[in-house]
Design an enzyme around this catalytic site. Structure first.
Site, short mmCIF file in Angstrom:
data_model
loop_
_atom_site.label_atom_id
_atom_site.label_comp_id
_atom_site.label_asym_id
_atom_site.label_seq_id
_atom_site.Cartn_x
_atom_site.Cartn_y
_atom_site.Cartn_z
N LYS A 1 38.32 33.09 47.14
CA LYS A 1 37.22 33.98 46.24
C LYS A 1 36.03 34.14 47.18
O LYS A 1 35.94 33.71 48.23
CB LYS A 1 36.98 33.25 45.09
C1 LIG Z 1 42.11 32.04 41.57
C2 LIG Z 1 42.44 32.51 40.22
C3 LIG Z 1 42.52 31.37 39.20
C4 LIG Z 1 42.68 30.00 39.51
O1 LIG Z 1 41.29 29.62 40.32
P1 LIG Z 1 41.48 28.10 40.57
O2 LIG Z 1 39.65 27.76 40.78
O3 LIG Z 1 42.22 27.96 41.73
O4 LIG Z 1 41.88 27.02 39.61
C5 LIG Z 1 42.90 31.76 37.97
N1 LIG Z 1 42.73 33.06 37.64
C6 LIG Z 1 42.99 34.17 38.51
C7 LIG Z 1 42.82 35.64 38.37
C8 LIG Z 1 42.71 33.89 39.75
O5 LIG Z 1 42.60 34.77 40.73
#
Ligand SMILES: *Cc1c(COP(=O)(O)O)cnc(C)c1O
Length: 375
Positions: free
Chosen positions: A179
């Site tokens: 992210k």
């Molecule tokens: C990355 C992601 C998640 C999960 O996030 P984590 O912090 O790895 O648990 C959930 N939803 C979407 C749309 C994502 O891209």
């Protein structure tokens, strides 16, 4: 090798982790509180609750929204699998809606799926592009449903001039390295609802009535009680210290990512038979990913293109996955057809975008794409 992504972390972030370790307070404590206050201020929400990742954030959002066994929650199939899994964790049923060309959940199709068992709609701001929040707010008001936002990829993105995180009462963020800002792993839930805020804080720490920070600072002996069965979904102070530093850089990171994205858009605009990402007048995206759709007239297949790029030292990824096609969901979804989502999944490609990305690297990606996609 040009990677698909890289977290933007520097000595400033490393120093914050180092300093926190030496304070002796390393799990949820003063740094977590500071990160929450700063994150809430940044997005423009009343409260923010830090947790271990976005998956646990989504799980807690389901719990405080009162989603129970047998309830239906509408969400896109086209999303990272954590979206649908969070619905499963509370025994509820994910009901998969189609998406539009922007990879975001389609409000009309979502409305057609509402039944008397539907309790919530979980929208996803896919790859950092905000979904049409107001359309879903209206839908939720009309049908008395809870709106939950999976904003895992959308820290720093805006909708109608306001940051994602300020529009509704359960907005879940991720700080995974894929992210735009990262704390290694980490998550945050923003809300304007004080009751949600209170219960989220309890649930992330085993339902404990007094947190460690309060007990530590008290001059009186206090004993905690455990008010309900909760979880250990805490963020550590080490992560939060990094998060505070990352948050200071977030607007700058978004602007730098956008510069690269705008350059890509300009250089790739004349390639025939592809569709490039496009913002509408309501949204300002952080370009968490730069995703290109290959139309059917395209001579090269998506998989062939990915292989050729890899042979040239350029990493790429398929676009967003469809949850209903994964082994974990295939059985229960065997009669489900989502042609738009499936077509997007099969024909999209995510290209490298990270900072700092050198002009040579960007031009290498542009020139290879232009070459392989030429008619
Ligand atoms: C990355 C992601 C998640 C999960 O996030 P984590 O912090 O790895 O648990 C959930 N939803 C979407 C749309 C994502 O891209």
């Amino acid at each position: 090798m040009i990677p698909i992504a890289k977290p933007y972390l520097n000595t400033d972030d490393a120093q914050a982790a180092y300093d926190t370790i030496l304070t002796g307070w390393i799990t949820q404590g003063p740094r977590v509180l500071e990160f929450e206050e700063k994150f809430a201020k940044y997005v423009g929400s009343k409260h923010a609750v830090a947790v271990s990742n976005c998956t646990t954030a989504l799980h807690l959002a389901m719990l405080v929204a009162g989603i129970k066994e047998g309830d239906e929650v509408i969400c896109p199939s086209m999303s990272y699998i954590a979206t649908a899994n969070s619905i499963k964790y509370v025994g509820a049923i994910p009901v998969f809606a189609e998406v539009g060309e922007d990879y975001n959940i389609d409000a009309k199709h979502a409305e057609s799926l509402i039944t008397n068992k539907t309790k919530a709609i979980l929208i996803v701001h896919q790859i950092g592009f905000p979904a049409d929040i107001d359309a879903f707010k209206a839908l939720c008001t009309k049908h008395n449903l809870v709106l939950i936002e999976d904003a895992a990829c959308a820290a720093g993105s805006s909708y109608k001039g306001k940051k994602i995180g300020s529009h509704s009462d359960l907005v879940c963020f991720s700080f995974h390295p894929r992210k735009v800002i990262s704390t290694g792993d980490g998550g945050m839930i923003t809300t304007n609802n004080p009751e949600y805020d209170h219960r989220l804080r309890l649930l992330r720490q085993h339902g404990m009535s007094v947190n460690d920070r309060v007990r530590h600072n008290s001059s009186k002996v206090i004993f905690e009680d455990h008010l309900e069965v909760g979880y250990n979904y805490r963020m550590t102070d080490i992560q939060a210290a990094v998060g505070i530093k990352q948050l200071e850089k977030l607007d700058w990171i978004v602007e730098e990512r956008r510069k690269i994205a705008m350059y890509y858009l300009d250089k790739l605009k004349d390639i025939p038979n592809i569709r490039l990402p496009k913002e509408n007048e309501h949204i300002h995206t952080n370009f968490q990913s730069f995703c290109i759709y290959l139309k059917s007239a395209c001579k090269i297949s998506r998989n062939e293109l990915m292989q050729k790029l890899l042979d040239d030292g350029i990493a790429s990824r398929r676009g967003v996955m469809c949850t209903h096609r994964e082994t974990a969901y295939k059985n229960e979804c065997k009669d489900l057809q989502l042609p738009i989502s499936e077509n997007l999944q099969d024909n999209s490609i995510v290209i490298p975008l990270y900072i700092p990305m050198s002009t040579e690297e960007i031009n290498e990606v542009v020139s290879k794409l232009t070459f392989y996609l030429a008619e």
